[in-house]
Design a protein around this motif. Sequence first.
Motif, short mmCIF file in Angstrom:
data_model
loop_
_atom_site.label_atom_id
_atom_site.label_comp_id
_atom_site.label_asym_id
_atom_site.label_seq_id
_atom_site.Cartn_x
_atom_site.Cartn_y
_atom_site.Cartn_z
N ALA A 71 0.86 -1.18 0.00
CA ALA A 71 0.00 0.00 0.00
C ALA A 71 0.89 1.23 0.00
O ALA A 71 2.10 1.15 0.25
CB ALA A 71 -0.94 0.01 1.21
N LEU A 73 1.21 5.39 1.30
CA LEU A 73 0.75 6.51 2.11
C LEU A 73 1.33 7.78 1.51
O LEU A 73 2.55 7.92 1.41
CB LEU A 73 1.17 6.37 3.57
N SER A 105 -12.14 6.75 -5.44
CA SER A 105 -11.59 7.47 -4.31
C SER A 105 -12.59 7.40 -3.17
O SER A 105 -13.72 7.90 -3.28
CB SER A 105 -11.32 8.94 -4.67
N SER A 265 -8.70 9.82 2.99
CA SER A 265 -9.18 9.28 1.73
C SER A 265 -8.27 8.13 1.28
O SER A 265 -7.15 7.98 1.76
CB SER A 265 -9.22 10.36 0.63
N GLY A 266 -8.80 7.36 0.35
CA GLY A 266 -8.02 6.29 -0.25
C GLY A 266 -8.43 6.12 -1.70
O GLY A 266 -9.62 6.02 -2.02
N VAL A 268 -8.34 3.62 -4.75
CA VAL A 268 -8.14 2.18 -4.84
C VAL A 268 -8.58 1.62 -6.19
O VAL A 268 -9.44 2.18 -6.87
CB VAL A 268 -8.91 1.44 -3.71
N GLY A 273 -3.73 0.38 -3.73
CA GLY A 273 -4.35 1.40 -2.89
C GLY A 273 -3.36 2.48 -2.49
O GLY A 273 -2.25 2.18 -2.03
N PHE A 275 -3.31 5.93 -0.09
CA PHE A 275 -4.10 6.56 0.97
C PHE A 275 -3.48 7.89 1.35
O PHE A 275 -2.25 8.00 1.47
CB PHE A 275 -4.21 5.61 2.16
N GLN A 276 -4.33 8.90 1.53
CA GLN A 276 -3.83 10.25 1.72
C GLN A 276 -4.89 11.13 2.36
O GLN A 276 -6.09 10.84 2.27
CB GLN A 276 -3.45 10.84 0.35
N SER A 299 -6.13 8.25 7.54
CA SER A 299 -5.86 7.59 6.26
C SER A 299 -5.06 6.30 6.46
O SER A 299 -5.24 5.33 5.72
CB SER A 299 -5.11 8.53 5.32
N MET A 303 -5.96 2.59 5.26
CA MET A 303 -4.97 1.77 4.58
C MET A 303 -4.91 0.37 5.19
O MET A 303 -4.89 -0.64 4.47
CB MET A 303 -3.60 2.44 4.64
N TRP A 306 -7.95 -1.68 4.35
CA TRP A 306 -7.87 -2.16 2.97
C TRP A 306 -6.90 -3.34 2.88
O TRP A 306 -7.20 -4.35 2.22
CB TRP A 306 -7.41 -1.01 2.06
#
Length: 359
Positions: A71, A73, A105, A265-266, A268, A273, A275-276, A299, A303, A306
Amino acid sequence: MSKALYEIALLPGDGIGPEVVDAAVRVLNAAAKNEDLKLSYTTYEAGANLFQRTGESMAEADAVAVGQADAVLLGAMGLPTVRKADGTEIAPQIDLRERYGLFASLRPCELFPGVPTRVKAEKVNMLVIRETTEGLFAGRHDKQEPSDEAVSDRLTITRATSEKLFEVAFEQAKQRRASYGTPGHVTLLDKSNVLRSNAFLRKVFDEVAERHPDIGTARLYIDAGSMMFVTNPERYDVVVTENVFGDITSEIAAGVVGGLGVAPSGDVSLKHGIFQPSHGSAPDIAGKGVANPVATILSTAMMLEWIAQQQDDPRCEKVAAAIRQATAKVLHSGPRTPDIGGNGNTESVTQSIVDALNS
């Protein structure tokens, strides 16, 4: 079988991005340690500062490597003063969406106790799902002849992407109902009374909805639906919509629950994915130590949820839940950063969340 070690790619980016990513990693490490969850980090440079030095916003080798992590970040990318020849900002995060087909998103907006809001609402807990690869972004790379008289952008909706998007929306509604006790309801926002593309979008939504009879649905025009974010935000559980409509309505939803500083938010696909936080690079406060780390911290919880779904790893779910609970506790009791009515700073909020995790 779940993995022994998860590889996390870090893209701190520009402005306050490095500050909030550092804060989130501190919280993530503290929470993961309590569940013996092993995480490894690799940091990659991307964004406006890199572009100013090298002429590219992200190295090709790094863009490839990011896709191999479990993932990603991301902090924040882009600066208002750094633009390409066509006048648009540097946006490698959008390039990554396109490269890895990150079509959805996920932007949850929850009103936490202790966070001030200008809206008369008691309990807001919604998820706005924005399509991110087509809609009004579909023609982003279309060639155009230079003109001082007219410029157009292309809006495209495809069945393939829309079906995937709506399946994610209905699955999220089911997961949220099971995890958080939300109603299990999906609202489509569109402009199907005027735009043919949106009439097609609604048709596909209706077809997918028939496959999920246990989930309630509604269809609203984007103008009326946007008003209801302010006048009746409690009505929403999962909201799904076109790219630009989702870009705007997700920020309205964030404003309802206290602002972008508390909005994670993410982005995907079915396999990748990123995430931020929903906020930008905020160069006006960069380096001042007052950036709100909460959106980035939340976030990381997204993550981990997910990853838990991808890897069937309950440890990730437990760590995500712990981060959410510790963050909610600090939002309620303080300290809070100035953007949500407090007098704390990045360090005091981060340390308080770490302390809550260890208490």
